[in-house]
Design a protein around this motif. Structure first.
Motif, PDB file in Angstrom:
ATOM      1  N   UNK A  24       0.971  -1.108   0.089  1.00 36.84           N
ATOM      2  CA  UNK A  24       0.103   0.049  -0.045  1.00 36.84           C
ATOM      3  C   UNK A  24       1.142   1.217   0.159  1.00 36.84           C
ATOM      4  N   UNK A  25       0.698   2.067  -0.951  1.00 42.25           N
ATOM      5  CA  UNK A  25       1.482   3.278  -1.078  1.00 42.25           C
ATOM      6  C   UNK A  25       0.644   4.388  -1.321  1.00 42.25           C
ATOM      7  N   UNK A  26       1.275   5.664  -2.050  1.00 41.97           N
ATOM      8  CA  UNK A  26       0.463   6.786  -2.341  1.00 41.97           C
ATOM      9  C   UNK A  26       0.003   6.649  -3.725  1.00 41.97           C
ATOM     10  N   UNK A  27      -0.982   7.236  -4.234  1.00 41.54           N
ATOM     11  CA  UNK A  27      -1.445   7.336  -5.690  1.00 41.54           C
ATOM     12  C   UNK A  27      -0.220   8.234  -6.543  1.00 41.54           C
ATOM     13  N   UNK A  87       4.433  -6.366 -10.691  1.00 36.55           N
ATOM     14  CA  UNK A  87       3.651  -6.863 -11.878  1.00 36.55           C
ATOM     15  C   UNK A  87       2.541  -5.962 -12.247  1.00 36.55           C
ATOM     16  N   UNK A  88       2.051  -5.266 -11.357  1.00 39.74           N
ATOM     17  CA  UNK A  88       0.765  -4.549 -11.570  1.00 39.74           C
ATOM     18  C   UNK A  88       0.473  -3.340 -10.411  1.00 39.74           C
ATOM     19  N   UNK A  89      -0.016  -2.072 -10.751  1.00 36.42           N
ATOM     20  CA  UNK A  89      -0.389  -1.243  -9.950  1.00 36.42           C
ATOM     21  C   UNK A  89      -1.652  -1.109 -10.134  1.00 36.42           C
ATOM     22  N   UNK A  90      -2.514  -0.731  -8.991  1.00 38.75           N
ATOM     23  CA  UNK A  90      -3.945  -0.306  -9.027  1.00 38.75           C
ATOM     24  C   UNK A  90      -3.658   0.979  -8.313  1.00 38.75           C
ATOM     25  N   UNK A  91      -4.284   2.148  -8.896  1.00 39.08           N
ATOM     26  CA  UNK A  91      -4.238   3.537  -8.350  1.00 39.08           C
ATOM     27  C   UNK A  91      -5.728   3.883  -8.276  1.00 39.08           C
ATOM     28  N   UNK A  92      -5.923   4.493  -6.893  1.00 39.70           N
ATOM     29  CA  UNK A  92      -7.135   5.104  -6.669  1.00 39.70           C
ATOM     30  C   UNK A  92      -8.010   5.432  -7.717  1.00 39.70           C
ATOM     31  N   UNK A 118      -7.907  11.230  -2.415  1.00 38.32           N
ATOM     32  CA  UNK A 118      -7.802   9.829  -3.097  1.00 38.32           C
ATOM     33  C   UNK A 118      -6.242   9.305  -3.122  1.00 38.32           C
ATOM     34  N   UNK A 119      -5.354   9.636  -2.298  1.00 38.80           N
ATOM     35  CA  UNK A 119      -4.266   9.577  -2.411  1.00 38.80           C
ATOM     36  C   UNK A 119      -3.646   8.116  -1.863  1.00 38.80           C
ATOM     37  N   UNK A 120      -4.070   7.095  -2.702  1.00 37.34           N
ATOM     38  CA  UNK A 120      -3.718   5.734  -2.421  1.00 37.34           C
ATOM     39  C   UNK A 120      -3.526   5.026  -3.530  1.00 37.34           C
ATOM     40  N   UNK A 121      -2.513   3.796  -3.523  1.00 31.77           N
ATOM     41  CA  UNK A 121      -2.519   2.941  -4.492  1.00 31.77           C
ATOM     42  C   UNK A 121      -2.046   1.532  -3.953  1.00 31.77           C
ATOM     43  N   UNK A 122      -2.257   0.379  -4.681  1.00 31.76           N
ATOM     44  CA  UNK A 122      -1.489  -0.717  -4.369  1.00 31.76           C
ATOM     45  C   UNK A 122      -0.483  -1.139  -5.506  1.00 31.76           C
ATOM     46  N   UNK A 123       0.496  -1.696  -4.966  1.00 33.33           N
ATOM     47  CA  UNK A 123       1.558  -2.382  -6.009  1.00 33.33           C
ATOM     48  C   UNK A 123       1.583  -3.873  -5.763  1.00 33.33           C
ATOM     49  N   UNK A 124       1.229  -4.634  -6.637  1.00 38.42           N
ATOM     50  CA  UNK A 124       1.427  -6.243  -6.613  1.00 38.42           C
ATOM     51  C   UNK A 124       2.643  -6.290  -7.000  1.00 38.42           C
ATOM     52  N   UNK A 125       3.075  -7.473  -5.997  1.00 36.78           N
ATOM     53  CA  UNK A 125       4.509  -8.101  -6.131  1.00 36.78           C
ATOM     54  C   UNK A 125       4.560  -9.322  -7.209  1.00 36.78           C
ATOM     55  N   UNK A 126       5.703  -9.386  -7.954  1.00 32.23           N
ATOM     56  CA  UNK A 126       5.598 -10.459  -8.713  1.00 32.23           C
ATOM     57  C   UNK A 126       5.704 -11.948  -8.027  1.00 32.23           C
ATOM     58  N   UNK A 127       6.260 -11.927  -6.855  1.00 33.14           N
ATOM     59  CA  UNK A 127       6.076 -13.044  -6.094  1.00 33.14           C
ATOM     60  C   UNK A 127       5.894 -12.810  -4.585  1.00 33.14           C
ATOM     61  N   UNK A 141      -9.681  -2.616   0.279  1.00 31.53           N
ATOM     62  CA  UNK A 141      -9.784  -4.249   0.526  1.00 31.53           C
ATOM     63  C   UNK A 141     -10.443  -4.685  -0.896  1.00 31.53           C
ATOM     64  N   UNK A 142     -11.541  -3.916  -1.376  1.00 29.24           N
ATOM     65  CA  UNK A 142     -12.212  -4.784  -2.846  1.00 29.24           C
ATOM     66  C   UNK A 142     -10.830  -4.579  -3.634  1.00 29.24           C
ATOM     67  N   UNK A 143     -10.174  -3.671  -4.009  1.00 28.01           N
ATOM     68  CA  UNK A 143      -9.177  -3.567  -4.757  1.00 28.01           C
ATOM     69  C   UNK A 143      -8.132  -4.806  -4.688  1.00 28.01           C
ATOM     70  N   UNK A 144      -7.777  -5.002  -3.238  1.00 25.19           N
ATOM     71  CA  UNK A 144      -6.767  -6.009  -3.060  1.00 25.19           C
ATOM     72  C   UNK A 144      -7.407  -7.204  -3.317  1.00 25.19           C
TER      73      UNK A 144
END
Length: 265
Positions: free
Chosen positions: A71-74, A106-111, A119-128, A257-260
């Motif tokens: 979890x990080x900033x958008x 491997x993927x980024x989801x920005x708010x 709305x300054x949040x984002x999720x970064x998915x790790x490759x493993x 949580x829904x995005x995750x």
């Protein structure tokens, strides 16, 4: 002018896990305005003290939301979609430690709807996945949105300073929306519904450039850490009457949580 707490400039492109690491905060401003931001007025964290802390190669911080999500900033990311360019460093205070763990994104989801104003949040998915490190639960109610908070990061230790090699930490008190939006502070710039201010009227302790996206957290009723904020912006670093401004995690908890879940995390 307010500035994002992402570390920008010539050093950003060359940011590596071996060379960078100071806590900083940013505010909404152009890259030309950006000055270095870190945990100002803090002390060095001890190894293992905050195992959920993550350093991101674009000059931001983050926290392990799950074994595969950060979890990080958008404002630290360019948008939603496939992204294999980010390196996350996990598990160490010293970014040059031989025991550091790294993962590529491997993927980024920005708010959704992020436009630089809230709305300054984002999720970064790790490759493993990463295993063996504690994750940082997010606050799902406003119960912990006041009190004294802990901030941590590898951003600048002073306004305009460089990124840090060692993780730094500090504590800051909650500042009410009304006080933070007063004419002596941010004069109505704070989005009261989804931002939290924290800091001292006298200044001296704050996040700074390079700390963007990192967590602001405190103990819950069970004495476990819970994340209440994400380093977002501020006017300079640790200036009097200019507390740090953080994304209010509880406001976005269900959306996060829904995005995750959609990302498999």
């Amino acid at each position: 002018m307010a500035r994002w707490r992402r570390f920008l400039g010539a050093a950003a492109a060359a940011l590596t896990v071996a060379s960078m690491g100071t806590l900083m905060q940013a505010s909404p401003a152009s890259a030309a305005d950006d000055g270095p931001q870190q945990v100002v007025g803090g002390t060095t964290a001890t190894q293992g003290e905050f195992p959920f802390m993550v350093r991101l190669s674009m000059g931001c911080g983050g926290a392990l939301y799950s074994s595969t999500l950060v979890l990080t900033a958008a404002h630290c990311v360019s948008g939603t979609g496939t992204n294999t360019s980010i390196t996350a460093t996990i598990g160490v205070v010293d970014l040059q430690s031989s025991s550091r763990v790294t993962r590529k994104s491997n993927y980024v989801y920005r708010a959704p709807g992020y436009n630089g104003n809230g709305k300054d949040w984002a999720l970064i998915r790790l490759a493993s996945p990463v295993t063996g490190y504690a994750t940082l639960p997010i606050a799902t109610t406003t119960a912990y949105d006041t009190g004294t908070f802990t901030i941590a990061g590898w951003g600048a230790a002073s306004e305009g300073g460089g990124q840090q090699r060692y993780l730094r930490k500090a504590t800051v008190p909650f500042v009410s929306d009304a006080t933070c939006n007063s004419s002596s502070m941010y004069n109505g710039q704070i989005i009261a519904s989804n931002e939290i201010c924290a800091g001292y009227a006298a200044g001296g302790v704050d996040t700074c450039q390079g700390d963007s996206g990192g967590p602001m957290f405190r103990r819950n009723a069970s004495n476990a850490w819970v994340q209440v904020g994400i380093v977002s912006w501020g006017d300079g670093c640790a200036r009097p009457n200019k507390p740090g401004v953080y994304t209010q995690v509880s406001f976005f908890a269900s959306t996060i949580a829904s995005a995750a879940a959609s990302l498999g995390g």
